[in-house]
Structures are given as C-alpha cells and as structure tokens.
Design an enzyme around this catalytic site. Structure first.
Site, PDB file in Angstrom:
ATOM      1  N   ASP A 113       0.885  -1.167   0.000  1.00  0.00           N
ATOM      2  CA  ASP A 113       0.000   0.000   0.000  1.00  0.00           C
ATOM      3  C   ASP A 113       0.920   1.212   0.000  1.00  0.00           C
ATOM      4  O   ASP A 113       1.440   1.604   1.049  1.00  0.00           O
ATOM      5  CB  ASP A 113      -0.897  -0.002   1.237  1.00  0.00           C
ATOM      6  CG  ASP A 113      -1.770   1.243   1.326  1.00  0.00           C
ATOM      7  OD1 ASP A 113      -2.093   1.829   0.273  1.00  0.00           O
ATOM      8  OD2 ASP A 113      -2.125   1.634   2.452  1.00  0.00           O
TER       9      ASP A 113
ATOM     10  N   GLU B 163      -1.466  -1.633  -4.438  1.00  0.00           N
ATOM     11  CA  GLU B 163      -2.702  -0.860  -4.523  1.00  0.00           C
ATOM     12  C   GLU B 163      -2.488   0.314  -5.466  1.00  0.00           C
ATOM     13  O   GLU B 163      -1.531   1.080  -5.314  1.00  0.00           O
ATOM     14  CB  GLU B 163      -3.116  -0.363  -3.140  1.00  0.00           C
ATOM     15  CG  GLU B 163      -4.458   0.331  -3.142  1.00  0.00           C
ATOM     16  CD  GLU B 163      -4.934   0.704  -1.753  1.00  0.00           C
ATOM     17  OE1 GLU B 163      -5.177   1.908  -1.532  1.00  0.00           O
ATOM     18  OE2 GLU B 163      -5.059  -0.198  -0.903  1.00  0.00           O
TER      19      GLU B 163
ATOM     20  N   ASP C  15      -2.302   0.787   7.692  1.00  0.00           N
ATOM     21  CA  ASP C  15      -1.634   0.778   6.390  1.00  0.00           C
ATOM     22  C   ASP C  15      -0.981  -0.581   6.139  1.00  0.00           C
ATOM     23  O   ASP C  15      -0.927  -1.056   5.007  1.00  0.00           O
ATOM     24  CB  ASP C  15      -0.602   1.900   6.312  1.00  0.00           C
ATOM     25  CG  ASP C  15      -1.252   3.261   6.446  1.00  0.00           C
ATOM     26  OD1 ASP C  15      -1.729   3.782   5.422  1.00  0.00           O
ATOM     27  OD2 ASP C  15      -1.316   3.784   7.570  1.00  0.00           O
TER      28      ASP C  15
END
Length: 192
Positions: free
Chosen positions: A20, A80, A153
C-alpha cells in the site's frame, strides 16, 4: 497476464508481497501460498512522516521495497493503485510512491499486478466500500493474526497480497508487468 506471470501463478508454493504505497506511511504484507492455501508471513509499515524531503521519502520506499524483495524473495507483487482524489498534489505524490515501489520490483524482475482499492476491499470483505477496520478484521480472521497494528496501512498492504491470491488464475486480474520491457511495451505513451 504475461507468460512469466502465469508461471508464478501456477506454482504450488509462492510468496506474494502486497504494498500500500504512501508518502507518509507505506504499508506492506507478505503471505505464503502452499497447495492453494495461504498463510501469514508478516506485515509492517515504513514510517515516512518524519522526513520532510519528498525525494528522501521516495528513496526510502525504493530501498525498503528492494530489502523486502531480497529478504523474502517474493514470486509476485500486488500493489494498490492510486484512487482519484481532488487534491492533485497528493495524487502526484502518491503516484510517485507507487512508481518507485514498482520500479524496485521491476528492477528485480518480480511480476507486479495493480489493484484498485475497491477491488481489494471487495476481494477481502465482499464489499467494495468496506472500511479499513472491516478489511483488517477480516484479514485477522482469515489469516489467524493475533493483534492488529495501530495504523492500518500494514493491513492494507497485506490485503493487496490476499486480493492477488484470490484473483490468481482468473483471466483478468489487473495490470501485470514482469519487467521494464513489459512495462514499456504495455505503456508506450508513458515513455518518451
């Protein structure tokens, strides 16, 4: 999906690194796949908020991604993709962070697949609009993770890896790149 990416999908044992990307916090998680079953390896985050220089942050993202690749030898990376936001400067910074993480993977010739946040949430929870907390709790249950991290996260990075596991073997799993040559071939307008 490219041929080298297909080979890694068909392996009975593989490691998937999920990322991410972010310029404040980069979350990441690793899973191991054996005989079509996944198990949790680890998740963590790279804290970047203490660094003011954006270029230093990008360098650290690159270095940490290389370190993860060299230490865990992932067969694939799931990352992502940036979502569209109203703040153009934030989008540019996020895109740079994603690009640097992708460049690290490409430099080690690890196949990369991008997933939109909604697709990741849908794969994990069945709801493309799920909250970070819902995604984290579902991962905790699926992978038998003890305590969740304070910042989610890390679970977002792990979710990208799990999403890739669930989508492996499907014909259309997202944008895949296996190296610089493949990236350039699929994105001729991005290279000048």
């Amino acid at each position: 999906m490219s041929k080298s990416s297909e080979k890694s999908v068909l392996k009975s044992e593989r490691i998937i690194l999920g990322i991410d990307p972010g310029t404040t916090i980069m979350g990441f998680g690793l899973i191991k796949v054996e005989n079509k079953k996944m198990s949790f390896i680890q998740m963590n985050e790279l804290q970047l908020s203490k660094y003011k220089d954006h270029y230093v942050k990008l360098k650290l993202i690159f270095e940490r991604t290389i370190e993860l690749i060299d230490n865990y030898h992932p067969d694939e990376i799931a990352i992502e993709a940036p979502f569209f936001g109203k703040n153009v400067q934030s989008m540019l910074k996020l895109g740079r962070a994603q690009g640097v993480a992708m460049a690290a993977g490409l430099s080690r010739e690890v196949p990369i697949t991008e997933y939109l946040p909604k697709k990741i949430k849908m794969a994990i929870t069945g709801n493309g609009n799920a909250s970070k907390e819902q995604v984290a709790r579902m991962l905790q249950s699926q992978l038998n993770i003890g305590k969740l991290p304070k910042n989610l996260d890390a679970t977002d990075g792990l979710a990208a890896a799990v999403c890739h596991f669930y989508n492996s073997g499907k014909t259309e799993i997202g944008k895949s790149y296996t190296g610089w040559d493949a990236f350039v071939k699929q994105n001729p307008k991005k290279i000048r």
